[in-house]
Design a protein around this motif. Sequence first.
Motif, PDB file in Angstrom:
ATOM      1  N   ASN A 286       0.836  -1.209   0.000  1.00 32.24           N
ATOM      2  CA  ASN A 286       0.000   0.000   0.000  1.00 32.24           C
ATOM      3  C   ASN A 286       0.870   1.258   0.000  1.00 32.24           C
ATOM      4  O   ASN A 286       0.393   2.346   0.284  1.00 32.24           O
ATOM      5  CB  ASN A 286      -0.977   0.000   1.174  1.00 32.24           C
ATOM      6  CG  ASN A 286      -0.282   0.062   2.517  1.00 32.24           C
ATOM      7  OD1 ASN A 286       0.919  -0.114   2.589  1.00 32.24           O
ATOM      8  ND2 ASN A 286      -1.040   0.323   3.568  1.00 32.24           N
ATOM      9  N   ARG A 287       2.118   1.054  -0.301  1.00 36.97           N
ATOM     10  CA  ARG A 287       3.088   2.149  -0.412  1.00 36.97           C
ATOM     11  C   ARG A 287       3.181   2.992   0.855  1.00 36.97           C
ATOM     12  O   ARG A 287       3.508   4.175   0.802  1.00 36.97           O
ATOM     13  CB  ARG A 287       2.763   3.040  -1.629  1.00 36.97           C
ATOM     14  CG  ARG A 287       3.138   2.341  -2.925  1.00 36.97           C
ATOM     15  CD  ARG A 287       3.028   3.237  -4.129  1.00 36.97           C
ATOM     16  NE  ARG A 287       3.851   4.446  -4.044  1.00 36.97           N
ATOM     17  CZ  ARG A 287       3.857   5.367  -4.982  1.00 36.97           C
ATOM     18  NH1 ARG A 287       3.130   5.233  -6.066  1.00 36.97           N
ATOM     19  NH2 ARG A 287       4.611   6.434  -4.849  1.00 36.97           N
TER      20      ARG A 287
ATOM     21  N   PHE B 235      -0.231  -4.014  -9.493  1.00 37.29           N
ATOM     22  CA  PHE B 235      -1.511  -4.119  -8.806  1.00 37.29           C
ATOM     23  C   PHE B 235      -2.592  -4.155  -9.882  1.00 37.29           C
ATOM     24  O   PHE B 235      -2.807  -3.177 -10.574  1.00 37.29           O
ATOM     25  CB  PHE B 235      -1.702  -2.925  -7.867  1.00 37.29           C
ATOM     26  CG  PHE B 235      -3.057  -2.889  -7.202  1.00 37.29           C
ATOM     27  CD1 PHE B 235      -3.544  -3.993  -6.508  1.00 37.29           C
ATOM     28  CD2 PHE B 235      -3.841  -1.752  -7.259  1.00 37.29           C
ATOM     29  CE1 PHE B 235      -4.791  -3.957  -5.888  1.00 37.29           C
ATOM     30  CE2 PHE B 235      -5.088  -1.694  -6.644  1.00 37.29           C
ATOM     31  CZ  PHE B 235      -5.560  -2.819  -5.952  1.00 37.29           C
TER      32      PHE B 235
ATOM     33  N   LEU C  88       2.659  -0.313  -9.493  1.00 38.86           N
ATOM     34  CA  LEU C  88       2.205   0.369  -8.283  1.00 38.86           C
ATOM     35  C   LEU C  88       2.906   1.715  -8.074  1.00 38.86           C
ATOM     36  O   LEU C  88       2.323   2.649  -7.534  1.00 38.86           O
ATOM     37  CB  LEU C  88       2.460  -0.539  -7.068  1.00 38.86           C
ATOM     38  CG  LEU C  88       1.672  -0.265  -5.808  1.00 38.86           C
ATOM     39  CD1 LEU C  88       0.191  -0.406  -6.046  1.00 38.86           C
ATOM     40  CD2 LEU C  88       2.112  -1.201  -4.697  1.00 38.86           C
TER      41      LEU C  88
ATOM     42  N   ILE D 105       0.169   7.476 -10.542  1.00 37.85           N
ATOM     43  CA  ILE D 105      -0.785   7.010  -9.534  1.00 37.85           C
ATOM     44  C   ILE D 105      -0.509   7.698  -8.203  1.00 37.85           C
ATOM     45  O   ILE D 105       0.626   7.718  -7.726  1.00 37.85           O
ATOM     46  CB  ILE D 105      -0.687   5.484  -9.333  1.00 37.85           C
ATOM     47  CG1 ILE D 105      -0.930   4.759 -10.654  1.00 37.85           C
ATOM     48  CG2 ILE D 105      -1.715   5.022  -8.298  1.00 37.85           C
ATOM     49  CD1 ILE D 105      -0.913   3.255 -10.526  1.00 37.85           C
TER      50      ILE D 105
ATOM     51  N   PRO E  46      -0.373   7.717  -4.442  1.00 41.22           N
ATOM     52  CA  PRO E  46      -0.356   6.644  -3.438  1.00 41.22           C
ATOM     53  C   PRO E  46      -1.598   6.669  -2.547  1.00 41.22           C
ATOM     54  O   PRO E  46      -2.010   5.637  -2.030  1.00 41.22           O
ATOM     55  CB  PRO E  46       0.921   6.896  -2.635  1.00 41.22           C
ATOM     56  CG  PRO E  46       1.459   8.194  -3.092  1.00 41.22           C
ATOM     57  CD  PRO E  46       0.841   8.527  -4.405  1.00 41.22           C
TER      58      PRO E  46
ATOM     59  N   ILE F 259      -4.135   4.438  -3.870  1.00 38.60           N
ATOM     60  CA  ILE F 259      -3.802   3.022  -3.669  1.00 38.60           C
ATOM     61  C   ILE F 259      -4.293   2.579  -2.299  1.00 38.60           C
ATOM     62  O   ILE F 259      -4.865   1.502  -2.137  1.00 38.60           O
ATOM     63  CB  ILE F 259      -2.283   2.810  -3.771  1.00 38.60           C
ATOM     64  CG1 ILE F 259      -1.852   3.022  -5.211  1.00 38.60           C
ATOM     65  CG2 ILE F 259      -1.896   1.412  -3.295  1.00 38.60           C
ATOM     66  CD1 ILE F 259      -0.379   3.106  -5.386  1.00 38.60           C
ATOM     67  N   ARG F 260      -4.097   3.464  -1.318  1.00 39.75           N
ATOM     68  CA  ARG F 260      -4.505   3.089   0.040  1.00 39.75           C
ATOM     69  C   ARG F 260      -6.016   3.026   0.187  1.00 39.75           C
ATOM     70  O   ARG F 260      -6.529   2.440   1.137  1.00 39.75           O
ATOM     71  CB  ARG F 260      -3.893   4.053   1.054  1.00 39.75           C
ATOM     72  CG  ARG F 260      -2.389   3.933   1.040  1.00 39.75           C
ATOM     73  CD  ARG F 260      -1.690   4.774   2.072  1.00 39.75           C
ATOM     74  NE  ARG F 260      -0.303   4.938   1.644  1.00 39.75           N
ATOM     75  CZ  ARG F 260       0.325   6.088   1.588  1.00 39.75           C
ATOM     76  NH1 ARG F 260      -0.300   7.192   1.961  1.00 39.75           N
ATOM     77  NH2 ARG F 260       1.559   6.139   1.176  1.00 39.75           N
TER      78      ARG F 260
ATOM     79  N   LYS G 252      -7.750   1.497  -2.070  1.00 39.03           N
ATOM     80  CA  LYS G 252      -8.030   0.149  -2.593  1.00 39.03           C
ATOM     81  C   LYS G 252      -7.398  -0.931  -1.722  1.00 39.03           C
ATOM     82  O   LYS G 252      -7.854  -2.065  -1.695  1.00 39.03           O
ATOM     83  CB  LYS G 252      -7.460   0.020  -4.015  1.00 39.03           C
ATOM     84  CG  LYS G 252      -8.110   0.941  -5.012  1.00 39.03           C
ATOM     85  CD  LYS G 252      -9.371   0.309  -5.573  1.00 39.03           C
ATOM     86  CE  LYS G 252     -10.267   1.315  -6.237  1.00 39.03           C
ATOM     87  NZ  LYS G 252     -11.590   1.351  -5.602  1.00 39.03           N
TER      88      LYS G 252
END
Lengths: 285, 271
Positions: free
Chosen positions: B71-72, B88, B93, B98, B100, B103-104, B106
């Motif tokens: 989740n970086r 991902f 990723l 993108i 970050p 991403i978190r 998702k």
Amino acid sequence: MPDRHPSKIVERLFKLMALGALVIALGTLTALLVDALLDGGGRLNWQFLTSFPSRKPEQAGIASALVGTIYLMILTAACALPIGVGAALYLEEYVGKHWLARVIEVNIANLAGVPSIIYGLLGLELFVRMMGLGRSLLAGALTMALLVLPIVIIATREALRTVPSSIREASYALGASRWQTIWHQVLPLALPGILTGSILALSRAIGEAAPLITMGALTYIAFLPDSLLAPFTALPIQIFNWVSRPQPGFHANAAAGIVVLLAVLLIMNGLAVYVRQRAQKRLYL
Amino acid sequence: MYASVLRNDSISNPPSTAHDSPSVFAIQGLECWYGTHQVIRKVSLIIPERRITAIIGPSGCGKSTLIRCLNRINDLIPGFRMSGHILFKGRELDDPAIDPLTIRLKVGMVFQKPNPFPKSIYENVAYGPRIWELHRDRRLDDHVEKSLRKAALWDEVKDKLGQNALTLSGGQQQRLCIARALAVEPEVLLLDEPCSALDPIATGKIEELLLELKQRYTLVIVTHNMQQAARVSDETGFLLMGELIEFGPTEKLFTTPGDSRTEAYITGRFG
Ligand SMILES: Nc1ncnc2c1ncn2[C@@H]1O[C@H](COP(=O)(O)OP(=O)(O)O)[C@@H](O)[C@H]1O
Ligand SMILES: [Mg+2]
């Protein structure tokens, strides 16, 4: 096996020394308070609190100084808190462990140790003269703000550091941005620490006479300040003025003034303790 | 040893899983450093959708570092650096395009020590949806309830939503953290030793919950409790000093490990 711990004596000695230190500290404070009460107790009445300075000691009061101190405190807080908290947030949350932050940190710590009279000189030059604010309430508050700013910054950074990193991570893991994390999670948790630190800094500042005298605040003010640019006086200046008069009546006034100042300080410190305890309840249930 | 030959093969071709569940994460040649200290070495694996993937290994072997890449959240650690590829759902990723933060949204995360915000139970769950402006007012209330139900916590807290989350027991706090993570409707849930601070009964409840969540979410769980990995996971990876020694179906890994080090670890000869 020895029948007692080898450091027992050291332990006792240390305890005794700590107790001694406490007795000296508290004893001095009590002596000061008792002395002031003995000298000025007779002057502590409603008339004293509500009257303006006068040439006759028994008619003189502390109204303009007390109100001036309260205004000064509020204005100082209004100037120093946003700037101090903002600076600390930036240093702690955005700059992080950069070497520049270390340099700034050391300098701020040094600024906190600069004698207050220097801030008075700075205020005189910068606010009174260059910015043309005169010897006004605003100029006084700005000077005081400079004085407490380093302490507010240091206290805020310390408060920010006590917020557990697990809370920050929890927020980031939900996709919160840095600012959202600071605003919704970090600041509310740090706020009590920021407030206690700032209240203590302010309560030190209101006892200061030197910077205000240096920047030329007046002592004889027979009215309450009605604007930011109005001239003003404050408790420590008034006390200083009364002490330097030859008539014993004024010395009684000074003593009574000291009691009032101590009362204001006590209230503020009590407030700081209260804020801290309430916050601890919330975080360590 | 044959085992090490096998392992080297698996580096160039990430092991494919036996079933045909599509992959959510495809990790290839991942390497991580804290400053100059390398903690993940050439790790490749595939995390299948709607399954539970467990990462086991002795403490300090890099399990947390590995899942925190997904989740970086490691990006926030000064001095952290990684190379290699993490796809991902087919997208890189660390594609600079993108954010970050999305991403978190998702990929949710639950940490080792329960870390509820020192606020009310309701506020804990509502925080994520508020940040993302997913729901408001009544709909937010419903959503909070739904999330708490998903985490099997609703019945225990429905009468005290306004109470400080720190008044809950450790196990309840951890399920609250799961509810909080589910409230932003992620697709993946990363769990970093979620039971290590809990008693066996609370642990049992969480494991039960994970099996239920598998229906809808992809789960990655780090644990140094091998029984737990064996009980809940479909796939298991064994990590040792930053290297993925073995990765495959849980049953196979625990019954017929392909590497002598895996065998030594699961039979308790070290770690
Ligand atoms: N923030 C960090 N900074 C520097 N080194 C770290 C950090 N986090 C973990 N490490 C180091 O990385 C290695 C792997 O840690 P970690 O991923 O936490 O292992 P595990 O979760 O398997 O116990 C350890 O040697 C640890 O000391
Ligand atoms: Mg770990």
